[in-house]
Write an enzyme that holds these catalytic residues in place. Structure first.
Site, mmCIF file in Angstrom:
data_model
loop_
_atom_site.group_PDB
_atom_site.id
_atom_site.type_symbol
_atom_site.label_atom_id
_atom_site.label_comp_id
_atom_site.label_asym_id
_atom_site.label_seq_id
_atom_site.Cartn_x
_atom_site.Cartn_y
_atom_site.Cartn_z
ATOM 1 N N ARG A 60 40.002 41.101 50.728
ATOM 2 C CA ARG A 60 38.677 41.441 50.197
ATOM 3 C C ARG A 60 37.675 40.298 50.329
ATOM 4 O O ARG A 60 36.479 40.519 50.240
ATOM 5 C CB ARG A 60 38.788 41.910 48.739
ATOM 6 C CG ARG A 60 39.321 43.323 48.632
ATOM 7 C CD ARG A 60 39.555 43.728 47.202
ATOM 8 N NE ARG A 60 40.663 43.008 46.619
ATOM 9 C CZ ARG A 60 41.025 43.084 45.339
ATOM 10 N NH1 ARG A 60 40.350 43.857 44.513
ATOM 11 N NH2 ARG A 60 42.066 42.427 44.890
ATOM 12 N N GLU A 105 59.531 23.944 46.961
ATOM 13 C CA GLU A 105 59.258 24.443 48.322
ATOM 14 C C GLU A 105 60.313 25.468 48.725
ATOM 15 O O GLU A 105 61.455 25.422 48.286
ATOM 16 C CB GLU A 105 59.234 23.263 49.306
ATOM 17 C CG GLU A 105 57.995 22.410 49.097
ATOM 18 C CD GLU A 105 57.905 21.216 50.033
ATOM 19 O OE1 GLU A 105 58.801 21.024 50.882
ATOM 20 O OE2 GLU A 105 56.931 20.453 49.902
ATOM 21 N N HIS A 151 41.224 46.451 53.487
ATOM 22 C CA HIS A 151 39.915 46.635 52.855
ATOM 23 C C HIS A 151 38.800 46.765 53.890
ATOM 24 O O HIS A 151 37.991 47.676 53.825
ATOM 25 C CB HIS A 151 39.651 45.483 51.892
ATOM 26 C CG HIS A 151 38.343 45.600 51.213
ATOM 27 N ND1 HIS A 151 38.070 46.623 50.337
ATOM 28 C CD2 HIS A 151 37.205 44.864 51.311
ATOM 29 C CE1 HIS A 151 36.827 46.499 49.903
ATOM 30 N NE2 HIS A 151 36.284 45.444 50.477
ATOM 31 N N LYS A 196 28.189 52.237 43.772
ATOM 32 C CA LYS A 196 28.790 51.228 42.892
ATOM 33 C C LYS A 196 28.088 49.876 43.029
ATOM 34 O O LYS A 196 27.725 49.475 44.122
ATOM 35 C CB LYS A 196 30.267 51.052 43.263
ATOM 36 C CG LYS A 196 30.979 49.951 42.499
ATOM 37 C CD LYS A 196 32.476 49.960 42.756
ATOM 38 C CE LYS A 196 32.912 48.855 43.686
ATOM 39 N NZ LYS A 196 34.349 48.782 43.859
HETATM 40 C C1 R5P Z 1 36.306 47.201 46.511
HETATM 41 O O1 R5P Z 1 35.342 47.372 47.242
HETATM 42 C C2 R5P Z 1 37.600 47.922 46.705
HETATM 43 O O2 R5P Z 1 37.504 48.934 47.651
HETATM 44 C C3 R5P Z 1 38.125 48.481 45.387
HETATM 45 O O3 R5P Z 1 37.248 49.480 44.917
HETATM 46 C C4 R5P Z 1 38.228 47.383 44.370
HETATM 47 O O4 R5P Z 1 38.930 46.310 44.887
HETATM 48 C C5 R5P Z 1 38.882 47.877 43.116
HETATM 49 O O5 R5P Z 1 38.932 46.819 42.208
HETATM 50 P P1 R5P Z 1 38.977 47.109 40.654
HETATM 51 O O6 R5P Z 1 40.152 47.992 40.409
HETATM 52 O O7 R5P Z 1 39.144 45.730 40.060
HETATM 53 O O8 R5P Z 1 37.689 47.722 40.265
#
Ligand code: R5P
Length: 296
Positions: free
Chosen positions: A92, A33, A126, A187
């Site tokens: 996120r 801790e 985010h 994406k």
């Molecule tokens: C996701 O929506 C975020 O904006 C980033 O694009 C994402 O966290 C990037 O993660 P990685 O590098 O693992 O693709």
């Protein structure tokens, strides 16, 4: 008051703000801790305290350390505690994506609020809506303009692209300020496997320089896939600007293989990578201007 993960940047911030930097004693108990104690805590009475820490790496430890510093400040008589946390862990997980999941971003922010943070400053979170629903006083500082200044030396008439629609507001923010074109790619991420597919969009980038902007580079999959696609479609040069470069596992290798020319990162984390493809922009002077206005 500096957190362990963001110690040197916190010293710089205190200097820029003209604040006294308080010393904190840290130790770990035999059972693992944490313990913190603010030295000269009597100096805090009646004052505003800025707790400055970041939550990567060691997300869970940094969270508890930050909460302890907030609580200790209030116990020592601080009139209010403001937190500067450029990278907020778990941001996120901002909604239930699959049934049975928690909204961890709300847990983290509500812990900070309930422990006594009256106002929170962060960098390019985010999804800004998690700040809005957890704090009345907050600021999400976008640093892309600052970063793009550094990129200008590498590009000619660039187009700013977001790797997905969710990041479009970032591309728009910087493009409007710089008078540049902007757009986004499409994406898809498999929520179970994490595998990313970026689909081509009708976008003529042949012979163009592209600045890809995103909040986080984690495994590097998004940026590597987007860059590969752009270069395959004739982009002359791809430069990446990201606020938080976690670079997990072989992210750097993946990004370099995809043909990216440079990766510009902000110094928001407790780690830095010393390799030629990566350049850091020190955001503390910019952040301190924003903080000093609101601390008056
Ligand atoms: C996701 O929506 C975020 O904006 C980033 O694009 C994402 O966290 C990037 O993660 P990685 O590098 O693992 O693709």
């Amino acid at each position: 008051m500096p957190g362990n993960n963001y110690f040197y940047e916190s010293i710089e911030l205190a200097e820029k703000l003209g604040c006294k930097l308080l010393e904190v004693k840290h130790k770990i108990f035999p059972d693992g801790e944490k313990y913190v104690r603010i030295l000269n805590a009597e100096e805090i009475k009646g004052k505003t305290v800025v707790v400055s820490n970041t939550m990567y790496p060691n997300q869970n430890d940094s969270l508890i350390e930050t909460l302890m510093l907030v609580n200790a400040s209030l116990k020592a008589g601080a009139s209010r505690v403001v937190a500067f946390i450029p990278y907020i862990a778990y941001a996120r997980q901002d909604k239930v994506f699959l049934p049975g999941e928690p909204v961890t971003a709300d847990i983290v922010l509500s812990m900070l609020r309930e422990t006594g943070v009256s106002c929170i400053y962060t960098v390019d979170i985010h999804s800004p809506s998690i700040l809005e629903r957890n704090f009345e006083c907050y600021e999400n500082i976008l640093v892309f303009n600052y970063m793009v200044e550094q990129v200008k030396q590498f590009v000619n008439d660039p187009i700013i692209l977001a790797p997905d629609k969710g990041a479009l507001h970032r591309a728009k923010h910087v493009a409007l300020k710089q008078g540049l074109e902007y757009d986004y790619l499409v994406k898809e991420r498999d929520r179970e496997t994490g595998v990313i597919r970026i689909k081509p969009k009708e976008l003529d980038i042949r012979g163009r320089d592209v600045i890809l902007v995103d909040d986080i580079i984690s495994t590097g999959g998004t940026i590597a896939e987007a860059s590969r696609l752009l270069i395959e479609n004739g982009a002359r040069k791809v430069i990446v600007c990201a606020s938080h470069g976690l670079m997990i596992g072989n992210a750097i290798e993946k990004i370099m293989k995809s043909g990216v020319h440079k990766v510009i990162l902000a110094n928001t984390l407790g780690i830095k990578y010393d390799i030629p493809v990566i350049e850091y922009v020190d955001i503390i002077p910019y952040v301190s201007e924003i903080l000093s206005k609101s601390l008056q």
